[in-house]
Design an enzyme around this catalytic site. Structure first.
Site, PDB file in Angstrom:
ATOM      1  N   PHE A 137       0.853  -1.190   0.000  1.00 46.86           N
ATOM      2  CA  PHE A 137       0.000   0.000   0.000  1.00 46.86           C
ATOM      3  C   PHE A 137       0.887   1.238   0.000  1.00 46.86           C
ATOM      4  O   PHE A 137       1.769   1.374   0.850  1.00 46.86           O
ATOM      5  CB  PHE A 137      -0.916   0.026   1.235  1.00 46.86           C
ATOM      6  CG  PHE A 137      -1.881   1.173   1.203  1.00 46.86           C
ATOM      7  CD1 PHE A 137      -3.017   1.119   0.423  1.00 46.86           C
ATOM      8  CD2 PHE A 137      -1.630   2.340   1.919  1.00 46.86           C
ATOM      9  CE1 PHE A 137      -3.903   2.192   0.359  1.00 46.86           C
ATOM     10  CE2 PHE A 137      -2.504   3.417   1.861  1.00 46.86           C
ATOM     11  CZ  PHE A 137      -3.645   3.343   1.080  1.00 46.86           C
ATOM     12  N   ASP A 222       9.294   2.842   1.362  1.00 44.55           N
ATOM     13  CA  ASP A 222       8.134   3.581   1.830  1.00 44.55           C
ATOM     14  C   ASP A 222       8.052   3.385   3.345  1.00 44.55           C
ATOM     15  O   ASP A 222       7.604   2.336   3.822  1.00 44.55           O
ATOM     16  CB  ASP A 222       6.876   3.063   1.122  1.00 44.55           C
ATOM     17  CG  ASP A 222       5.595   3.706   1.661  1.00 44.55           C
ATOM     18  OD1 ASP A 222       5.652   4.395   2.694  1.00 44.55           O
ATOM     19  OD2 ASP A 222       4.537   3.501   1.032  1.00 44.55           O
ATOM     20  N   LYS A 251       2.857  10.489   7.969  1.00 48.41           N
ATOM     21  CA  LYS A 251       2.150  10.106   9.201  1.00 48.41           C
ATOM     22  C   LYS A 251       2.637  10.826  10.464  1.00 48.41           C
ATOM     23  O   LYS A 251       2.127  11.882  10.790  1.00 48.41           O
ATOM     24  CB  LYS A 251       2.183   8.579   9.383  1.00 48.41           C
ATOM     25  CG  LYS A 251       1.202   7.870   8.435  1.00 48.41           C
ATOM     26  CD  LYS A 251       0.945   6.456   8.858  1.00 48.41           C
ATOM     27  CE  LYS A 251       0.043   5.685   7.922  1.00 48.41           C
ATOM     28  NZ  LYS A 251      -1.380   5.936   8.131  1.00 48.41           N
TER      29      LYS A 251
END
Ligand code: PLP
Length: 397
Positions: A137, A222, A251
């Site tokens: 993802f 990532d 985040k």
């Protein structure tokens, strides 16, 4: 009477989310209160975002201070908080240069565009293949859903960007079979977060590094979810001892104030010349001032050592709950990114556990249909942890 209710969501919001029945209105540390004043222990930290908990005093102070100084000036001008933050990130990582954006998807979009542009500049237009992993993802832009390995997020939006290949995660032979001279990049999450908290093996990441070097391809990590202390290391690549060419982060970077970062070396960064890529809000002084303070705290060795101690306690507690109630077939993860995979009897029922937990005053997450995900604030107190685990026991029981 509250003016707004969960029904209001169904009336005025686009229904691309299905939020919980209660509406949080206030948070402090790992506690959240809803409209009715009900207290929850938060084991989600906003999906691994509020690493220092809700409204931490020292971050609120920076937000207020910068909020009264300069919020936004656009990228026609640079600003001191952005320069300070970039300096901290380059000091603390392999990276020599940073570009700021506003989310994880944008950080990955920038990384993928940079990899393609670098290959174009140095090797020609034919070198455009991107290798990614099934179940991965990377965000929700069209490029990042196409690179992500879950068709449910990318189908039905018209033609996808071309020359993207998906192979099984942790399967080096599968990468070896598809990587070639035409490959510009391999992108990987060191721990696949959304699809079930699946850690990469060290041999896999080491092998990717070698295959990328042999094929002049860039290795992109990532670390949107795994970065900034979440795994008990400042970035997960440091634990693995494998250095990527491009690192993406978001985040937790400003503890919930939106910001993302794409980091790389001097040589690769040179392919982004003025005008090649950009964003209006990226690198604004408000987000960067907050992030600079967050980075100072999250990168401190004693802070990271405490994350590892709390992780050991959390995992031990989950194991002992599981001995009592036998709900999980595997408990895995690193630091405070922990996945507990439900036994077959509860297959597909992770969301039911989340709902039950909320009824018991506990916020938890899923990672796919079969895995409960725990990602509490990294500085969760012993008292909050104990209380949350009691509510988890009630839920599992
Ligand atoms: N990459 C990873 C590994 C993620 O976990 C996420 C979000 O969950 C993203 C990218 C996308 O980040 P954002 O939602 O900020 O665009």
């Amino acid at each position: 009477m509250n003016t707004y209710s969960r029904q209001t969501f169904d009336q005025v919001m686009i229904q691309n989310y299905a939020p919980a029945d209660f509406i949080p209105v206030k948070g402090k540390g790992c506690r959240v209160w809803d409209q009715a004043g009900r207290e929850y222990i938060d084991f989600t930290s906003g999906i691994a975002v509020n690493a220092l908990g809700h409204c931490p005093d020292e971050i609120v102070a920076v937000l207020k201070q910068q909020g009264e100084t300069l919020w936004h000036s656009s990228n026609w001008f640079t600003n001191e908080p952005a320069l300070a933050l970039a300096g901290k990130l380059t000091d603390k990582t392999f990276a020599e240069r940073v570009m700021f954006v506003n989310s994880g998807a944008e950080a990955n979009e920038a990384a993928l565009k940079l990899a393609r542009r670098y290959a174009f500049d140095h090797f020609g237009a034919q070198k455009s293949k991107i290798i990614s992993f099934k179940q991965s993802f990377h965000g929700r832009t069209l490029f990042t859903v196409s690179v992500g390995g879950q068709a449910k997020y990318s189908d039905g939006f018209g033609p996808k960007p071309a020359d993207i290949v998906h192979v099984p995660f942790n399967d080096l032979a599968a990468v070896n079979a598809v990587i070639d001279d035409h490959t510009c990049a391999v992108i990987v999450e060191p721990i696949q977060g959304e699809s079930g908290v699946q850690p990469a093996t060290p041999a896999f990441l080491q092998g990717l590094r070698r295959l990328c070097d042999e094929n002049n391809a860039l290795l992109i990590f990532d670390e949107v979810q795994t970065g900034l202390g979440r795994t008990g290391h400042f970035y997960a690549y440091m634990k693995y001892g494998v250095t990527p060419d491009i690192l993406t982060s978001a985040k937790a970077l400003a503890n919930g104030f939106p910001i993302g970062a794409m980091m790389t070396t001097d040589n690769i960064a040179a392919s982004f010349t003025p005008g090649v890529h950009g964003t209006t809000f990226g690198g604004n002084p408000l987000a960067c001032a907050v992030a600079a303070k967050v980075v100072d705290i999250l990168s401190a060795p004693e802070f990271l050592a405490n994350v590892n101690r709390t992780s050991a306690q959390f995992i031990a507690a989950l194991n002992s709950l599981n001995q009592k109630y036998a709900r999980f077939k595997q408990i895995r993860g690193e630091g405070l990114l922990i996945g507990a995979e439900l036994i077959d009897r509860y297959r597909g029922k992770a969301a039911d556990f989340v709902k039950k937990a909320a009824d018991n005053g506990l916020m938890i997450l899923v990672a796919g249909p079969n895995v409960l995900r725990f990602a509490p604030a990294l500085n969760i107190s012993a008292e909050e942890l104990t209380l949350g685990l009691e509510r988890l026991e009630e839920t599992l029981r």
